[in-house]
Design a protein around this motif. Structure first.
Motif, short mmCIF file in Angstrom:
data_model
loop_
_atom_site.label_atom_id
_atom_site.label_comp_id
_atom_site.label_asym_id
_atom_site.label_seq_id
_atom_site.Cartn_x
_atom_site.Cartn_y
_atom_site.Cartn_z
N LEU A 1 0.83 -1.21 0.00
CA LEU A 1 0.00 0.00 0.00
C LEU A 1 0.86 1.26 0.00
CD1 LEU A 1 -2.85 -1.05 2.44
CD2 LEU A 1 -3.02 -0.71 -0.03
N LEU A 2 1.92 1.25 0.80
CA LEU A 2 2.84 2.40 0.84
C LEU A 2 3.49 2.62 -0.52
CD1 LEU A 2 4.43 4.54 2.51
CD2 LEU A 2 6.13 2.73 2.89
N ASN A 3 3.96 1.55 -1.14
CA ASN A 3 4.59 1.67 -2.45
C ASN A 3 3.60 2.16 -3.50
OD1 ASN A 3 6.93 0.75 -1.31
ND2 ASN A 3 6.83 -1.29 -2.20
N PHE A 4 2.37 1.65 -3.46
CA PHE A 4 1.37 2.09 -4.43
C PHE A 4 1.11 3.59 -4.31
CE2 PHE A 4 -3.09 2.97 -5.54
CZ PHE A 4 -3.03 2.65 -6.89
N CYS A 5 0.94 4.08 -3.09
CA CYS A 5 0.70 5.51 -2.89
C CYS A 5 1.88 6.35 -3.37
CB CYS A 5 0.41 5.80 -1.42
SG CYS A 5 -1.15 5.12 -0.83
N MET A 6 3.08 5.89 -3.10
CA MET A 6 4.26 6.65 -3.52
C MET A 6 4.43 6.62 -5.03
SD MET A 6 6.87 5.83 -0.42
CE MET A 6 8.14 6.93 -0.98
N TYR A 7 4.14 5.48 -5.67
CA TYR A 7 4.22 5.43 -7.13
C TYR A 7 3.18 6.35 -7.78
CZ TYR A 7 7.60 1.58 -7.51
OH TYR A 7 8.73 0.82 -7.49
N VAL A 8 2.00 6.43 -7.20
CA VAL A 8 0.97 7.33 -7.74
C VAL A 8 1.41 8.79 -7.61
CG1 VAL A 8 -1.39 8.16 -7.38
CG2 VAL A 8 -0.93 5.70 -7.48
N ILE A 9 2.03 9.13 -6.48
CA ILE A 9 2.53 10.50 -6.31
C ILE A 9 3.63 10.79 -7.32
CG2 ILE A 9 3.80 12.01 -4.72
CD1 ILE A 9 2.17 10.64 -2.45
N ILE A 10 4.52 9.83 -7.56
CA ILE A 10 5.57 10.02 -8.57
C ILE A 10 4.94 10.22 -9.94
CG2 ILE A 10 7.35 8.75 -9.84
CD1 ILE A 10 8.37 7.79 -7.15
#
Length: 164
Positions: A15-24
Motif C-alpha cells: 500500500l505504501l509503495n502504491f501511494c508513492m508510485y501514484v505520487i511520482i
C-alpha cells in the motif's frame, strides 16, 4: 500454507509503495506537461541556414538541470510499472499461496530495477543541484521507494522460505 506473519508487513509495504508510485506519476506528469508546453520550438526552414543550438537536447525540461529529462522519463516508467505491479501484489496477498508468488515477485523485481535506474538519475540530478521543490520531492520518493520495494520483495520471499 504460507507464513501468515509476513502478510500484514507485505500488505503495508504494498500500500505504501502504491501511494508513492501514484505520487511520482502525478509529479512526473506535471513535469512532462510543463516540458511539452514550454520546451524548444524549432521552426523548420527550407535551406542550409537551420542550425540547432549547441546545447540542444530532444529531452528538454525548462525546470531543473541536464539530468532532469532523463530523470523524469525513467521516473514515469518506474511509476507506471510499479503501480501496475501492485495489481499482481494484491492478487498474491489475497490468495497468499506459492502459485501466486512467482508473478508477484517477478513484476515487483522489474519495478524495483526501474526504480533503481530512476534513482540513479535522481542522484545525478542532486549532484548537479539546480532543481525545484517538486523535483526534490520526486527524488526523495524514488530514493525511499528503492528501499521499500526491496523490503516488499524480501517480505514475500521471506514468507515463501517458511513454507518448506
Amino acid at each position: 500454507m504460507a507464513n501468515e506473519q509476513m502478510k500484514p508487513i507485505a500488505t503495508l509495504l504494498l500500500l505504501l509503495n502504491f501511494c508513492m508510485y501514484v505520487i511520482i506519476l502525478g509529479i512526473g506528469g506535471w513535469a512532462m506537461n510543463r516540458a511539452i508546453d514550454h520546451g524548444f520550438i524549432i521552426e523548420i526552414v527550407a535551406g542550409p541556414e537551420l542550425a540547432l543550438p549547441a546545447q540542444f537536447s530532444p529531452i528538454y525540461f525548462p525546470m531543473g538541470n541536464a539530468a532532469t529529462g532523463f530523470f523524469v522519463t525513467f521516473a514515469l516508467l518506474a511509476g507506471v510499472v510499479g503501480a501496475a505491479s501492485t495489481i499482481s501484489g494484491f492478487n498474491h496477498i489475497r490468495s497468499w499461496t506459492s502459485e501466486s508468488l512467482p508473478s508477484a515477485a517477478s513484476v515487483a523485481t522489474i519495478a524495483w530495477t526501474l526504480t533503481l535506474l530512476a534513482m540513479g538519475f535522481a542522484c545525478k540530478e542532486i549532484e548537479l543541484q539546480i532543481r525545484n521543490a517538486r523535483l526534490r520531492t520526486m527524488e526523495a520518493f524514488l530514493i525511499i521507494l528503492s528501499a521499500t520495494q526491496l523490503f516488499y520483495i524480501a517480505a514475500i520471499h521471506g514468507a515463501a522460505a517458511y513454507r518448506r
